[in-house]
Design an enzyme around this catalytic site. Structure first.
Site, PDB file in Angstrom:
ATOM      1  N   SER A   1      18.452  27.476 -26.066  1.00  0.00           N
ATOM      2  CA  SER A   1      17.304  26.903 -26.779  1.00  0.00           C
ATOM      3  C   SER A   1      17.649  25.528 -27.353  1.00  0.00           C
ATOM      4  CB  SER A   1      16.840  27.893 -27.851  1.00  0.00           C
ATOM      5  OG  SER A   1      15.582  27.544 -28.353  1.00  0.00           O
TER       6      SER A   1
ATOM      7  N   ASP B   1       7.708  31.911 -21.574  1.00  0.00           N
ATOM      8  CA  ASP B   1       8.321  30.973 -22.518  1.00  0.00           C
ATOM      9  C   ASP B   1       7.665  29.606 -22.322  1.00  0.00           C
ATOM     10  OD1 ASP B   1       9.964  29.338 -24.037  1.00  0.00           O
ATOM     11  OD2 ASP B   1      11.828  29.922 -23.050  1.00  0.00           O
TER      12      ASP B   1
ATOM     13  N   HIS C   1      11.568  34.027 -24.346  1.00  0.00           N
ATOM     14  CA  HIS C   1      12.530  33.178 -25.042  1.00  0.00           C
ATOM     15  C   HIS C   1      13.409  34.032 -25.969  1.00  0.00           C
ATOM     16  CE1 HIS C   1      13.808  29.169 -26.321  1.00  0.00           C
ATOM     17  NE2 HIS C   1      13.932  29.685 -27.536  1.00  0.00           N
TER      18      HIS C   1
END
Length: 255
Positions: free
Chosen positions: A100, A197, A227
């Site tokens: 991320s 996501d 995610h």
């Protein structure tokens, strides 16, 4: 040592350490996470890939806005390269990795080292990363209300990270690597894109940019996952298989 003081690192050395190394940058939207939040992930990588792992505890927003986190990751990476002998690692077998926000920071660090003519990592492993993609198209729209992370969540995290100078900072490639126009000289990449996501298309777009200059870029697409699914690898067969693929990519790059 960093620009604003010492940067905490956590050093993992498995019994099977073979000279390979991963510098890991954690996720958390630039405002959450740290050495403890990703401790089990780093332990798992070290154990399963047989490599040394060094986790970076970069400064978090909103107290520390861009480029604080980026600067810390660049400084920590430089320190690892400079202290390879002390750490008993091979500087030619260092891989940058992150999930991320950490994937963003790993990619941006590679860009910075390339721009400064410094030794490049052997590879970059970028797990559902944020690269500053176009919010008006693709997965930012079709997956804007995805479970785990929404496009509105991304807006919130980025505003906190970019601070009062958000407009200027948003146009910097070290915040949004997709703004780079020259991808020559970057290391090969393994990227993980999750179907559910908003950041999904950032992976495919960045891989395309790398491939245009002949750089190997593999995208593993996870059709069932959301995610931050790395945390579910002990309860989800799909997430566990994804982690196995990440470990495999790290092992191959760090040989």
């Amino acid at each position: 040592p960093g620009a604003a003081g010492d940067i905490p690192l956590r050093h993992y050395v498995p019994d099977t350490a073979n000279g390979g190394c991963v510098i890991y940058m954690h996720g958390g939207g630039f405002i959450l996470g740290g050495l403890d939040s990703h401790d089990d992930i780093c332990c798992g990588i070290a154990h399963d890939a047989g490599v040394t792992v060094i986790a970076v505890d970069y400064r978090l927003a909103p107290e520390h806005v861009f480029p604080a986190a980026f600067d810390d990751c660049v400084a920590a990476t430089g320190w690892v390269f400079d202290n390879a002998t002390r750490l008993e690692i091979d500087p030619c077998r260092i891989v940058l990795a992150g999930d991320s926000a950490g994937g963003n920071l790993a990619a941006a660090t590679c860009l910075a080292r390339r721009d400064h003519g410094q030794a490049m990592p052997a590879g970059q492993v970028l797990i559902y990363p944020a690269f500053g993609g176009d919010r008006s198209r693709g997965s930012y729209l079709s997956r804007r209300n995805a479970p785990g992370l929404t496009t509105a969540d991304m807006d919130y995290y980025e505003q906190a990270y970019l601070g009062a100078d958000a407009q200027d900072n948003r146009s910097c490639k070290f915040f949004a690597p997709l703004l780079e126009v020259n991808f020559d000289g970057l290391p090969p990449a393994f990227l993980v894109a999750c179907e559910w996501d908003p950041l999904r298309d950032d992976c495919f777009d960045y891989a395309h940019c790398l491939r245009t200059t002949g750089i190997t870029a593999q995208v593993r697409h996870e059709p069932e996952l959301v995610h931050a699914c790395l945390r579910a690898r002990h309860t989800s067969c799909a997430a566990e298989a994804m982690f196995r693929a990440i470990v495999g990519a790290i092992s191959e790059m760090s040989q």
